[in-house]
Design a protein around this motif. Structure first.
Motif, PDB file in Angstrom:
ATOM      1  N   TRP A  58       0.833  -1.212   0.000  1.00 18.52           N
ATOM      2  CA  TRP A  58       0.000   0.000   0.000  1.00 18.52           C
ATOM      3  C   TRP A  58       0.865   1.259   0.000  1.00 18.52           C
ATOM      4  CZ3 TRP A  58      -0.840   4.268   3.073  1.00 18.52           C
ATOM      5  CH2 TRP A  58      -1.906   5.089   2.621  1.00 18.52           C
ATOM      6  N   LYS A 172     -12.784  -2.455  -4.489  1.00 17.81           N
ATOM      7  CA  LYS A 172     -11.406  -2.286  -4.933  1.00 17.81           C
ATOM      8  C   LYS A 172     -11.382  -2.351  -6.460  1.00 17.81           C
ATOM      9  CE  LYS A 172      -9.242  -1.391  -1.249  1.00 17.81           C
ATOM     10  NZ  LYS A 172      -8.650  -0.034  -1.156  1.00 17.81           N
ATOM     11  N   ASP A 199     -12.416   2.445  -4.924  1.00 18.69           N
ATOM     12  CA  ASP A 199     -11.032   2.879  -4.678  1.00 18.69           C
ATOM     13  C   ASP A 199     -10.115   2.125  -5.631  1.00 18.69           C
ATOM     14  OD1 ASP A 199      -8.582   3.649  -3.739  1.00 18.69           O
ATOM     15  OD2 ASP A 199      -8.788   2.691  -1.773  1.00 18.69           O
ATOM     16  N   ASN A 201      -6.790   2.733  -5.895  1.00 23.49           N
ATOM     17  CA  ASN A 201      -5.400   2.732  -5.406  1.00 23.49           C
ATOM     18  C   ASN A 201      -4.410   3.119  -6.514  1.00 23.49           C
ATOM     19  OD1 ASN A 201      -6.814   0.383  -3.530  1.00 23.49           O
ATOM     20  ND2 ASN A 201      -5.340   1.642  -2.412  1.00 23.49           N
ATOM     21  N   GLU A 225     -12.203   7.065  -5.491  1.00 24.96           N
ATOM     22  CA  GLU A 225     -11.000   7.401  -4.725  1.00 24.96           C
ATOM     23  C   GLU A 225      -9.759   6.976  -5.492  1.00 24.96           C
ATOM     24  OE1 GLU A 225     -10.979   5.579  -0.846  1.00 24.96           O
ATOM     25  OE2 GLU A 225      -8.803   5.643  -0.739  1.00 24.96           O
ATOM     26  N   ASP A 250      -6.193   9.578  -1.665  1.00 21.95           N
ATOM     27  CA  ASP A 250      -5.818   8.861  -0.451  1.00 21.95           C
ATOM     28  C   ASP A 250      -4.301   8.883  -0.279  1.00 21.95           C
ATOM     29  OD1 ASP A 250      -5.526   7.133   1.661  1.00 21.95           O
ATOM     30  OD2 ASP A 250      -6.272   5.354   0.658  1.00 21.95           O
ATOM     31  N   GLU A 251      -3.597   8.090  -1.080  1.00 17.14           N
ATOM     32  CA  GLU A 251      -2.160   7.885  -0.883  1.00 17.14           C
ATOM     33  C   GLU A 251      -1.349   9.188  -0.780  1.00 17.14           C
ATOM     34  OE1 GLU A 251      -4.167   5.937  -2.581  1.00 17.14           O
ATOM     35  OE2 GLU A 251      -3.498   3.850  -2.529  1.00 17.14           O
ATOM     36  N   LYS A 274      -7.720   9.176   7.170  1.00 17.16           N
ATOM     37  CA  LYS A 274      -7.055   7.909   7.475  1.00 17.16           C
ATOM     38  C   LYS A 274      -5.874   8.207   8.393  1.00 17.16           C
ATOM     39  CE  LYS A 274      -6.659   4.746   4.165  1.00 17.16           C
ATOM     40  NZ  LYS A 274      -6.173   3.952   3.014  1.00 17.16           N
TER      41      LYS A 274
HETATM   42 MG   LIG Z   1      -7.582   4.090  -0.530  1.00 10.85          MG
END
Ligand SMILES: [Mg+2]
Length: 379
Positions: A58, A172, A199, A201, A225, A250-251, A274
């Motif tokens: 991640w 995902k 999401d 990623n 996301e 996010d990241e 987060k």
């Molecule tokens: Mg995420």
């Protein structure tokens, strides 16, 4: 009251189901989740626990990097400091390892930050929302994470979530556009009124998500996301102009500085909270306020935490009265909570643990069992 000593507990926890993202399988049944716990003790004998659980598929933090950053730099920087000086503790941690694009080692810092919050709340007899000055909600709605690799797994994941009373789903995405659309359609059919949060990623190529976006929106996706890699900002700005649904990052949003910059450059419409990613509760609370005033949609997520990190996430979300479903999937994928009394989840809702600090009691025998003699002491 000062922080007098610290213990680091690196654990390997059993997982009970497959969890995969566009980067690959994070873990599954028969595999292990790496977890790092920090226990802080004050000079008055009060104890606080925190969690910083890295996942090397991640982000760039690993079990080994978290443990070494804590042992050699972060914990020596905070031992001897006042427990109540949360801002100063973060300044000390940020000073001892220089930033890269953002602050360094946020997951390791989250373990320290959360433990200090727990200790401070317990010393003062206040829950974290009380400590911060918020009147919290009693529960948070959860979403069920679907990370299926094929149609059969997709259908059984949706069915399991529905059977457990979940009305909201986190998907995902970012691997195969055609399968991603099928996932959205299947979940929307099974949960017509639920919140459907996808999401990727960072898994999509720009032109693939441009082509796929109208279909995802038509299929009923409510939030997208991190569709693109974290540093692909020009394409993100172009994508946002075409989106009818909220767009979250996010990241790349580690510290408040990045959240401000993403807002200033008009790159997002949603803030994904987060604490594990952001160095803990202190910076996350600043981000929650920024998002509230921006204003952005705020949703809460996690890094598949045990009950300790989950309690921290819940205190933050409930302090801010977050109504949208929270993507905290630790209970879905981990086979152990590490608490003497696991948190209560019923009908897809998590009850906020009451009581001082994080509101939970850590089962130290379980922690030692999974640490298997590997704990470290820092004084
Ligand atoms: Mg995420």
């Amino acid at each position: 009251m000062i922080i007098q000593r610290a213990e680091i507990y690196p654990l390997h926890l059993p997982m009970k189901a497959l969890f995969k993202t566009s980067r690959g399988a994070i873990g599954g049944a028969g595999m292990e989740r790496t977890v790092v716990l920090v226990k802080l003790t004050s000079d008055t004998g009060v104890v606080g626990w925190g969690e910083g659980s890295p996942s090397r598929l991640w982000s760039s933090e690993t079990m080994e990097s978290v443990v070494s950053a804590l042992q050699r730099y972060l914990l020596p920087a905070v031992i001897g400091r006042a427990v109540s000086d949360l801002a100063g503790l973060h300044q000390a941690m940020n000073a001892v390892i220089a930033p890269g694009f953002s602050i360094a080692h946020p997951i390791a810092k989250c373990a320290v930050d959360t433990a200090v919050h727990d200790l401070l709340g317990k010393a003062r007899g206040l829950s974290l929302p009380e400590l911060w000055g918020y009147a919290p909600t009693d529960e948070a709605v959860l979403s069920w994470t679907v990370s299926a690799g094929d149609e059969t797994a997709l259908d059984s994941a949706i069915a399991e979530g529905r059977e457990r009373g979940y009305a909201n789903f986190n998907l995902k995405l970012g691997t195969d556009p055609a399968f991603d659309l099928l996932q959205c359609e299947r979940v929307r059919a099974a949960a017509p009124d639920g919140f459907l949060w996808g999401d990727a990623n960072g898994g999509y190529r720009f032109h693939d998500i441009l082509r796929l976006l109208p279909d995802l929106e038509a299929a009923g996706l409510d939030l997208l996301e991190q569709p693109l890699p974290a540093n692909q900002l020009r394409d993100l700005a172009a994508l946002k102009q075409r989106m009818r649904i909220p767009l979250g990052a996010d990241e790349p949003i580690i510290a408040p500085r990045e959240l401000m910059e993403w807002i200033r450059q008009d790159l997002i419409t949603a803030y994904v909270a987060k604490p594990s990613r952001s160095g803990g509760l202190f910076p996350s609370r600043i981000c929650m306020e920024i998002a509230d005033h921006a204003p952005l949609m705020t949703v809460c997520s996690g890094l598949t935490e045990t009950g300790i990190g989950l309690a921290a996430n819940a205190q933050l979300a409930c302090a801010f009265g977050i109504q949208r479903p929270c993507a905290w999937n630790g209970p879905q994928f981990l086979d152990e909570s590490l608490l003497t009394e696991p948190l209560t989840i019923e009908g897809g809702k998590l009850r906020r643990p009451e009581g001082p600090g994080l509101g939970v009691t850590v089962d130290e025998d379980k922690v030692r069992h999974y640490t298997n003699g590997g704990e470290l002491h820092v004084e």
